[in-house]
Scaffold this active site. Structure first.
Site, mmCIF file in Angstrom:
data_model
loop_
_atom_site.group_PDB
_atom_site.id
_atom_site.type_symbol
_atom_site.label_atom_id
_atom_site.label_comp_id
_atom_site.label_asym_id
_atom_site.label_seq_id
_atom_site.Cartn_x
_atom_site.Cartn_y
_atom_site.Cartn_z
ATOM 1 N N GLU A 208 0.821 -1.214 0.000
ATOM 2 C CA GLU A 208 0.000 0.000 0.000
ATOM 3 C C GLU A 208 0.858 1.269 0.000
ATOM 4 O O GLU A 208 0.390 2.352 0.329
ATOM 5 C CB GLU A 208 -0.947 -0.007 1.199
ATOM 6 N N LYS A 339 -15.504 -2.202 3.142
ATOM 7 C CA LYS A 339 -14.838 -2.551 1.889
ATOM 8 C C LYS A 339 -15.901 -3.209 1.021
ATOM 9 O O LYS A 339 -16.307 -4.347 1.306
ATOM 10 C CB LYS A 339 -13.719 -3.559 2.153
HETATM 11 P P1 PGA Z 1 -6.263 -6.202 2.751
HETATM 12 O O1 PGA Z 1 -5.707 -5.161 3.799
HETATM 13 O O2 PGA Z 1 -6.839 -5.468 1.616
HETATM 14 O O3 PGA Z 1 -5.046 -7.020 2.406
HETATM 15 O O4 PGA Z 1 -7.300 -7.019 3.487
HETATM 16 C C1 PGA Z 1 -6.365 -3.980 4.160
HETATM 17 C C2 PGA Z 1 -6.780 -4.013 5.599
HETATM 18 O O5 PGA Z 1 -6.554 -5.017 6.300
HETATM 19 O O6 PGA Z 1 -7.388 -3.057 6.069
HETATM 20 ZN ZN ZN Z 2 -7.641 -4.185 8.120
#
Ligand code: PGA
Ligand code: ZN
Length: 427
Positions: A208, A339
């Site tokens: 990220e 998400k």
């Molecule tokens: P991930 O990480 O997209 O690999 O799940 C993001 C998070 O854990 O917030």
């Molecule tokens: Zn997370």
């Protein structure tokens, strides 16, 4: 009267920011309007998330998505053909009805999400509106979110450099989005300078865009970011605070939390005490996934003990209305990470935001560690008034695509731009 019925879907296999195949889709409407979207993909995924469909064959080491792509153009296209794209709930209900599994393992949550988002973008295009305006409730005003920006990465996103997955900066004292972003940039730079002074390499970044180097204690990362805040000329706590994504599910084994960096194995209660100590030592304002995804008892305890800290459920709630409801009922956590690809459709993700706000839980809209150059997430944060957003660091194009979109929206709104600021997070 424009004809906003869905006429066709195109899908293809694209690559996400980790170079892993993902589903890309374009939705076309009778009036000629169109919308295009790609599905993001996590690495530290929760067990209770909706399921991606991958080919598991010789292509791309099993990660190819030709079956999910084919499902978009067959099963999902048939399901939504002729539906009015402006009726988001009808479109998303039809998409969900194609799979008998709520986790969408047969058609693929990656296929469903790409269509759901592309249909919303096509609807906005037909209305000649930006997406954030098109998804806004009647009578509501757009709200620019307070960003939470990744500075140091660990865990599954950084080859296990430290146990904790993200140490982030939250510019709580900023009074506009553009100032907030600039402050985060300065803290990242200040942290990199502090790290270099200690002989740590800042050349390589994690998934990220966060700084990634091996440290001997998790709390060293907090020391570095606190120093970064000072070097940025900001006051820790009042101007810039720290947030953390522990992603504890990743190091929970046989009833113990294994901190490999420090060679320690802790119970839930011991880990909660550790966090309590951190909140008194550092300007720590938000803790995500501080315990494992099914450690409901530990979470309940933590919610009492750390009541003044934002306790954010990611793997715990997985943007799932039923899991969030369980949390609300049992007073578990006080904020939810949203998400859209954890659940499948925008309608479901929107309902989670609504349920959270009704229960006085805070909301943070979030990208995935494997993301794309799409920027629709920024519009959703503004239109759904989530108050907070988390998309990674201030570098790497799949991250800046979202920040840059927010800067554009802020400019477009001009003097009318409302910025969430610290009210979105303080308890
Ligand atoms: P991930 O990480 O997209 O690999 O799940 C993001 C998070 O854990 O917030
Ligand atoms: Zn997370």
């Amino acid at each position: 009267m424009t004809d906003t019925r869905i006429t066709s879907l195109l899908a293809w296999e694209a690559l996400d920011s980790r170079g892993t195949p993902t589903v890309a889709c374009e939705v076309l409407l009778a009036c000629g309007a169109r919308g295009q979207a790609m599905a993001p993909s996590g690495a530290s995924t929760g067990t209770h998330e909706a399921a991606e469909l991958r080919d598991a064959d010789h292509r791309y080491a099993g990660r190819a998505v030709t079956r999910a792509v084919a499902n978009v153009e067959t099963t999902l296209a048939e399901a939504v053909h002729g539906l009015d794209a402006l009726d988001r709930s009808a479109v998303d209900t039809a998409l969900l009805a194609t799979d008998t599994d709520a986790a969408l393992s047969n058609v693929g949550a990656n296929a469903v999400l790409a269509v759901s988002v592309a249909a919303a973008l096509a609807a906005a295009d037909a209305r000649r509106m930006p997406l954030y305006r098109s998804v806004l409730d009647a009578g509501a005003a757009p709200l620019l979110p307070l960003p939470m920006v990744n500075v140091i990465s660990g865990g599954a996103h950084a080859g296990g450099a430290i146990d904790i997955q993200d140490i982030l900066v939250v510019p709580v004292g900023a009074d506009s989005f553009r100032q907030a972003l600039e402050w985060c940039w300065s803290v990242r730079r200040g942290t990199a300078m502090a790290a270099e002074q200690r002989g740590l390499s800042t050349a390589l970044v994690a998934d990220e865009g966060g700084l990634a180097f091996p440290l001997t204690r998790n709390r060293d990362a907090f020391d570095l970011v606190t120093e970064g805040i000072h070097r940025a000329g900001l006051e820790p706590g009042t101007q810039a605070a720290i947030a953390v994504d522990v992603a504890a599910t990743q190091f929970f084994q046989d009833g113990r939390y294994l901190l490999r960096t420090e060679d320690r194995a802790l119970t839930s209660a011991e880990l909660i005490s550790e966090f309590t100590e951190w909140t008194t030592t550092y300007p720590l304002i938000s803790i995500e996934d501080l315990l494992a995804e099914d450690d409901w008892d530990g979470w309940e305890q933590a919610t009492v003990q750390l009541a003044s800290t934002q306790l954010l459920g990611d793997d715990l709630f997985v943007t799932n209305p039923a899991r969030l409801q369980r949390g609300i009922t049992h007073h578990v956590g006080n904020a939810v990470l949203v998400k859209p690809n954890q659940i499948g459709t925008l309608t479901q993700a929107r309902s989670v935001v609504r349920a959270a706000h009704d229960a006085n839980y805070r909301t943070v809209l979030s990208a995935r560690s494997g993301d794309t150059e799409d920027s629709w997430l920024a519009d959703l944060a503004v239109g759904w008034r989530t108050g907070q957003i988390k998309v990674g660091s201030t570098m790497r194009s799949e991250r800046t695509a979202k920040w840059n979109r927010l800067l554009h929206i802020e400019r477009e709104l001009g003097a009318a731009a409302e910025f969430a600021g610290c009210d979105a997070i303080r308890r």
